[in-house]
Design an enzyme around this catalytic site. Structure first.
Site, PDB file in Angstrom:
ATOM      1  N   ASP A 155      -8.990  -0.087   1.755  1.00  0.00           N
ATOM      2  CA  ASP A 155      -8.997   0.442   0.388  1.00  0.00           C
ATOM      3  C   ASP A 155     -10.278   0.050  -0.337  1.00  0.00           C
ATOM      4  O   ASP A 155     -10.899   0.856  -1.022  1.00  0.00           O
ATOM      5  CB  ASP A 155      -7.787  -0.091  -0.404  1.00  0.00           C
ATOM      6  CG  ASP A 155      -6.488   0.611   0.003  1.00  0.00           C
ATOM      7  OD1 ASP A 155      -6.522   1.296   1.045  1.00  0.00           O
ATOM      8  OD2 ASP A 155      -5.478   0.484  -0.692  1.00  0.00           O
ATOM      9  N   THR A 199      -3.033   5.203  -4.133  1.00  0.00           N
ATOM     10  CA  THR A 199      -1.940   5.964  -3.510  1.00  0.00           C
ATOM     11  C   THR A 199      -0.629   5.755  -4.263  1.00  0.00           C
ATOM     12  O   THR A 199       0.126   6.698  -4.483  1.00  0.00           O
ATOM     13  CB  THR A 199      -1.751   5.537  -2.044  1.00  0.00           C
ATOM     14  OG1 THR A 199      -1.732   4.111  -1.992  1.00  0.00           O
ATOM     15  CG2 THR A 199      -2.881   6.027  -1.187  1.00  0.00           C
ATOM     16  N   THR A 200      -0.376   4.507  -4.681  1.00  0.00           N
ATOM     17  CA  THR A 200       0.871   4.222  -5.407  1.00  0.00           C
ATOM     18  C   THR A 200       0.867   4.943  -6.748  1.00  0.00           C
ATOM     19  O   THR A 200       1.851   5.569  -7.141  1.00  0.00           O
ATOM     20  CB  THR A 200       1.014   2.699  -5.620  1.00  0.00           C
ATOM     21  OG1 THR A 200       0.788   2.039  -4.387  1.00  0.00           O
ATOM     22  CG2 THR A 200       2.401   2.340  -6.109  1.00  0.00           C
ATOM     23  N   ASP A 234       0.863  -1.177   0.000  1.00  0.00           N
ATOM     24  CA  ASP A 234       0.000   0.000   0.000  1.00  0.00           C
ATOM     25  C   ASP A 234       0.904   1.233   0.000  1.00  0.00           C
ATOM     26  O   ASP A 234       1.645   1.465   0.961  1.00  0.00           O
ATOM     27  CB  ASP A 234      -0.880  -0.031   1.267  1.00  0.00           C
ATOM     28  CG  ASP A 234      -1.826   1.155   1.335  1.00  0.00           C
ATOM     29  OD1 ASP A 234      -2.520   1.396   0.342  1.00  0.00           O
ATOM     30  OD2 ASP A 234      -1.853   1.843   2.362  1.00  0.00           O
TER      31      ASP A 234
END
Length: 564
Positions: free
Chosen positions: A396, A100-101, A67
């Site tokens: 998520d 997020t990545t 994550d």
């Protein structure tokens, strides 16, 4: 000491001892290098074939995750420009929960591509303007191609949740988990006008190592990690009538020092009897309301426990305030501060309240609430590390389901929307005059970094893949993306890989903002602390390029400083 000389050649001291200043090109190079390194760290964890990171903190605690937000939060980044990328991953995590990545990888690509323009003497402000226009245009393009869905269509929501979990450790069990996640979000959703409002906090996530991920369950009610206070109480109650009290069932101590002079044993006895009577009176009020379960936010006196056990009332004490609020939402009970106000209409209902053993702990389960506005997911997994990662994956997935319910538009995954936007942006760039055209083209190149990274992580040839992807997109197949699991370019509609539009928009806007902010910096002045010695991250900020004091990268081992 920084000495600037004035026009007359007289030295002027502006900055105090130990302060360092990096100017112009050097400062930009340094900041961009730092941001690129951060993007590199997380890029290998993008997509279903992405790898995980093992992070070890100073205490030796281990976190295994892919994550993006968690990775960057745990490694304690020192470099000031790199911190901005950590911030966008945090913001994306809080806002939409997923992507997020991608946000960090895109920001890194935008900066890398901007660097080549700046080296060709394109002014950073022009690049920034071009990027901002391109981002706006990209968002418009995505909004145009997004499919509108029904906010409560379970099938669509499950696909969205599954897509989010495809990239995580829980892939194998994603179907089972997706079903529970969608049910829980729909349960707590509140209708607001035409749309829905969802507070993710209404979904309580409890985790316990042991069993396997398949053993995770959804409870229509609340699970408390507390045991029943008294061994004499029933361990299970059917058709529970639940009282929620946020006051202590104890005799209050006086606020000021009080002395009671007792001259004979009789007075002592009547004093104690009175105390007992007051406590019995409290318990009687609970019994009179018809409650057979009592949840108390504060303490319960031993004597009160005895009376409650005698009356057969199942009682749990010292419950967190947040759990009390969830209990009220789940059971429909009203929280009471004063026992005089406790009546039958204030009680909540549940089919079963029972104490059960979970591994070595005794937990209280409140199940079978009629229309619970708060529910609990109990996550299991082979070890503590696994359960922690399951919890992050579930967070998520819960967030993306919430995103779609609140804004019911979806796009395909697998790098399809990014490639589509990039192709259209290149066409649009040709209509622009001046150097902004170059910036927009670079923005399009940056968007394609997402499909390229997906392909690289899957072991595909990035150049061939991108060429094939572009040609299919140009033929008008806008849902063509990378089917990472099969390692080929294919239509994402057939593979059921979907993502919320709001996640994609967040990624683009967040990454662009961060990149523009970093590009506009042309001077880094690091002032020393008065105690002497430069601040962390400022060591040799001049030519050291990239990683200021990155020794603090929790357990990431020796990162050699980069030489520019």
């Amino acid at each position: 000491m920084s000495i600037q000389s004035s026009a007359g050649g007289i030295p002027v001291i502006i900055l105090k001892d130990g302060a360092q200043q990096t100017k112009g090109r050097d400062a930009q190079k340094n900041n961009i290098a730092a941001a690129k390194l951060i993007a590199e760290i997380v890029s290998s964890s993008l997509g279903p074939r992405g790898m995980d990171k093992m992070l070890v903190d100073s205490l030796g605690d281990v976190t295994i995750t892919n994550d993006g937000a968690t990775i960057l939060k745990e490694i304690d980044v020192q470099h000031p420009a790199a911190k901005m990328l950590v911030e966008i991953s945090k913001a994306t995590d809080n806002e939409v929960g997923d992507g997020t990545t991608s946000a960090v990888v895109l920001a890194g690509a935008l900066l890398e591509n901007a660097e080549s323009l700046i080296l060709q003497d394109v002014h950073p402000t022009i690049v920034v303007d071009g990027y901002r226009k391109a981002a706006q245009k990209a968002v418009e393009l995505l909004e145009k191609i997004a499919d509108k869905v029904s906010a409560t269509d379970k099938d669509v929501l499950e696909r969205i949740a599954r897509t989010s979990m495809q990239t995580k450790l829980v892939r194998r069990d994603s179907a089972n988990l997706a079903d529970m996640i969608v049910k829980s979000v729909i349960a707590v959703a509140e209708k607001k006008g035409d749309g829905y409002l969802i507070d993710i906090d209404d979904i309580k996530v409890e985790k316990k190592a042991g069993g396997s991920i398949k053993d995770s369950t959804l409870t229509k009610g609340i699970i408390l990690d507390k045991e029943i206070v008294h061994s004499g109480m029933p361990k299970k109650i059917d058709n529970a009538k639940i009282a929620l009290v946020n006051n202590a069932l104890e005799i209050d101590k006086t606020e000021f020092d009080a002395k009671i002079n007792i001259t004979n044993p009789q007075q002592m006895k009547s004093f104690l009897d009175e105390e007992q009577r007051m406590i019995k009176n409290m318990v009687d009020k609970v019994i009179a309301s018809g409650a057979n379960v009592l949840f108390c936010q504060k303490g319960i006196d031993d004597m009160a426990q005895h009376y409650l056990a005698k009356a057969g009332i199942l009682t749990v004490r010292r419950i967190k305030e947040s759990d009390m609020t969830k209990l009220a939402k789940a059971t429909g009970a009203r929280m009471i501060s004063n026992l005089d106000d406790l009546f039958e209409k204030d009680l909540g209902a549940a089919e079963i309240v029972e104490e059960r053993k979970v591994e070595n702990d005794k937990w209280t389960f409140i199940e079978g609430c009629k229309h619970p506005k708060a529910v609990t997911l109990l996550l299991r997994g082979g070890s503590q590390r696994v359960v922690d990662e399951v919890e992050r994956s579930v967070h998520d997935a819960l967030m993306v389901v919430k995103d779609v319910m609140e804004k019911p538009f979806i796009v395909a995954g697998g790098g399809a929307p990014e490639t589509y936007a990039a192709t259209k942006l290149r066409e649009w760039a040709k209509t622009l005059e001046g150097r902004e055209q170059l910036a927009v083209e670079k923005f399009a190149d940056s968007l394609e970094v997402i499909p390229i990274t997906l392909a690289e992580n899957a072991g595909m040839d990035p150049i061939d893949t991108l060429a094939s992807l572009r040609s299919k997109q140009l033929k008008g197949n806008k849902w063509t993306g990378i089917d990472v699991m099969k390692g080929q370019v294919a239509s994402m509609h057939t593979t059921d890989i979907f993502e919320p539009l709001s996640v994609k928009i967040q990624i683009i806007t967040c990454a662009t903002e961060a990149a523009c902010m970093i590009l506009r910096i042309d001077d880094v002045i690091a002032t020393a602390k008065s105690a002497g010695g430069p601040p962390p991250g400022a060591e040799g900020m001049g030519g050291m390029g990239g990683m200021g004091g990155m020794g603090g990268m929790g357990g990431m081992g020796g990162m050699p400083p980069m030489d520019m």
